[in-house]
Design a protein around this motif. Structure first.
Motif, PDB file in Angstrom:
ATOM      1  N   SER A   1       0.936   4.309  -9.271  1.00 31.27           N
ATOM      2  CA  SER A   1       1.694   5.865  -9.180  1.00 31.27           C
ATOM      3  C   SER A   1       0.531   6.896  -9.379  1.00 31.27           C
TER       4      SER A   1
ATOM      5  N   GLU B   1      -1.252   7.414  -5.966  1.00 33.79           N
ATOM      6  CA  GLU B   1      -0.371   7.691  -4.891  1.00 33.79           C
ATOM      7  C   GLU B   1      -0.561   9.432  -4.801  1.00 33.79           C
TER       8      GLU B   1
ATOM      9  N   PRO C   1      -0.704   9.266  -0.391  1.00 31.01           N
ATOM     10  CA  PRO C   1       0.598   8.951  -0.128  1.00 31.01           C
ATOM     11  C   PRO C   1       1.088   7.575   0.417  1.00 31.01           C
TER      12      PRO C   1
ATOM     13  N   ALA D   1       2.739   4.699  -1.266  1.00 35.86           N
ATOM     14  CA  ALA D   1       3.981   4.924  -1.923  1.00 35.86           C
ATOM     15  C   ALA D   1       4.990   3.549  -1.738  1.00 35.86           C
TER      16      ALA D   1
ATOM     17  N   ARG E   1       3.920   0.770  -3.844  1.00 38.45           N
ATOM     18  CA  ARG E   1       4.538   1.078  -5.444  1.00 38.45           C
ATOM     19  C   ARG E   1       6.024   0.804  -5.545  1.00 38.45           C
TER      20      ARG E   1
END
Length: 553
Positions: A254, A257, A261, A264, A267
């Motif tokens: 997180s 990220e 990105p 994501a 995650r």
């Protein structure tokens, strides 16, 4: 009435679509052309049995479809509804398929049906009088059935037969009880012990499944506790548990990220796995709380299982079969206990006898009334069939009680004036039998509610003036019913309201049956052929035209 008959690959028929008209119709043609084959196909649609021989050579299956008018309301519609068979407002379609191996399928208005259902529906739709119907009249059972049908007593006759069987069953039971009293007593005692033992066991199939499942859990409770504890340690109760590791991974990703990105999706998947692992952790904890070692309960269950298995081995049955075995023994024990009471047996036997005699006397009365009506009708018909002075009588001959009632039915005839009435089988010659049989069929058909009557060469053995009278009889039947007649007699065919010619032709080396509806000129030619044979002259044609003209009048 019969509206339409579709035939595919049946005997020497490749493909026929036949639309039928009302009234009296004649099917004519040379011998072997296939006239009776059409009726055989219709018989299959009405539920007759078939074999592989009905499939045209070289074909995979024969397919026959018959469409009938469906009378509004009435018994047939009620029967269709009771059988959960779909039916339209005014039509009923019966279809039969027979493959080259002799196997078949059937449908009623597109719904799969059994042959028994086809036959049941056919009883309301068509009545076929075959070529050998005259000879069948010589059999006592045929004579009895004809009289019962004329009397409207077929249902009562079935009741009489059922009550006779019940009476005889009770007679046999009483006699066996008197003859085998000692052995019955021993069997009663043994069955009593067996039934008592099973009742005390109180075996319940549902309980049997439950205790076997519970026994499996209790017998392996230690293994289950150990395995669940190990899973709990790995998931969430150990130092490096899966739940905590997944949480750390999700938190780390997180944070990363924000830089990329693209992390994501990974995650999200780890967070989902963490949630699933946490739910599994809670489920396992609740399971461990419920699971416990219970030696006393385990011992009780094992004792119950042992008791059931001991009884099952004793009677050589699976535990699941013990309830049905108990029911069989209870029923037999009830019968034996009844046999131990002579007064009860005698009373039941008397009651069954009285019930039989009551129905049988009612049946006898209905038969006498029907015989009194039918005898003069057949006698009158014989006069017009060149048997002047002849007499016919339906005799009810007293006999010992039987499944058929209190009498035997015998058709008696005196073919000539002054002769003594004797059984039909003893006095009638071939020609006389044909005429008497035809008279019986026509007279009994008049009272039938069946909308379509079919006569397959029932006029064999007659000719001349008698043939003309037969044509008149069938013509009169055709005023109220659809009448189809396969015939070789021009006098009969000329009385028909419409006529088809059935012939054979050769196509691609195969012999096939062809049906041609005849117009006025065609009927003249066909009647002339029936009159004159191979060489048809103008005189023969004029004679044929005169016959048709006289019939029209």
């Amino acid at each position: 009435m019969l509206r339409r008959l579709s035939i595919r690959d049946f005997v020497i028929v490749d493909r026929l679509e036949l639309d039928f008209a009302a009234g009296f119709g004649a099917l004519t043609g040379e011998t072997g052309a296939g006239k009776s084959i059409l009726l055989d196909a219709l018989s299959l649609a009405l539920g007759e049995r078939a074999d592989a021989g009905v499939v045209r050579a070289g074909c995979e299956k024969a397919d026959i479809t018959a469409e009938f008018d469906l009378p509004p309301g009435g018994e047939l519609s009620a029967w269709l509804a009771d059988q959960e068979l779909d039916f339209g407002d005014d039509a009923l379609i019966l279809r039969r398929l027979v493959d080259a191996g002799g196997r078949g399928k059937a449908w009623i208005n597109g719904t799969p049906a059994t042959l028994a259902q086809l036959r049941a529906a056919g009883q309301w739709l068509a009545d076929i009088h075959g070529q050998h119907a005259h000879h069948a009249l010589l059999r006592p059972d045929t004579q009895r059935q004809l009289l019962d049908a004329r009397a409207g007593a077929e249902e009562l006759a079935a009741t009489v037969a059922a009550r006779w069987r019940e009476w005889q069953r009770l007679v046999d039971l009483r006699q066996a009880a008197e003859r085998d009293a000692a052995s019955f007593s021993r069997e009663r005692e043994l069955l009593g012990w067996q039934v008592k033992e099973l009742e005390e066991l109180a075996f319940d199939p549902a309980e049997w499944q439950d205790i076997n499942a519970e026994h499996g859990r209790l017998a392996h409770a230690a293994d289950l506790l150990g395995g669940v504890g190990e899973a709990l340690d790995n998931l969430g109760e150990g130092e490096q548990s899966a739940c905590s590791v997944l949480g750390l991974c999700a938190n780390r990703l997180s944070a990363l990220e924000a830089i990329d990105p693209a992390l994501a999706e990974a995650r999200e998947m780890i967070e989902s796995a963490a949630i699933q692992a946490d739910e599994a952790l809670h489920l396992l904890r609740r399971y461990r709380e419920r699971l416990e070692l219970d030696p006393e309960r385990l011992a009780a269950i094992e004792q119950r299982i042992g008791a059931v298995m001991d009884i099952a081995r004793k009677y050589r049955a699976a535990p699941e079969d013990l309830p049905s075995r108990s029911a069989e023994w209870r029923a037999r024990l009830d019968t034996l206990e009844a046999s131990a009471d002579p007064e009860r047996l005698a009373a039941a036997e008397r009651e069954a006898q009285e019930a039989f005699e009551e129905a049988a006397k009612q049946l006898s009365s209905m038969r006498r009334d029907a015989a009194a009506r039918l005898s003069p009708e057949i006698t009158e018909a014989m006069q017009s069939l060149a048997m002047e002075g002849g007499q016919f009588e339906v005799a009810l001959l007293a006999s010992e009680p039987s499944a058929h009632g209190l009498e035997n039915i015998e058709f008696q005839v005196a073919a000539n004036p002054g002769q003594t009435l004797r059984g039909l089988a003893k006095v009638a010659s071939g020609g006389e039998l044909s005429r008497i049989g035809l008279a019986i069929q026509v007279m009994t058909s008049r009272d039938s509610s069946t909308p379509t009557l079919i006569f397959d060469e029932v006029d064999v053995g007659i000719g001349g003036r008698v043939a003309e009278i037969v044509g008149q009889l069938l013509h009169r039947l055709g005023r109220d019913r659809q009448v189809l007649c396969v015939t070789h007699l021009p006098q009969v065919a000329a009385r028909a309201g419409w006529q088809w010619q059935i012939a054979k032709e050769t196509r691609n080396g195969q012999t096939l049956s062809v049906v041609t509806p005849l117009d006025g000129a065609g009927r003249v030619e066909e009647i002339a052929r029936m009159l004159g044979g191979v060489d048809i002259t103008d005189t023969t044609r004029r004679h044929a035209a005169e016959m048709l003209g006289g019939s029209a009048k």
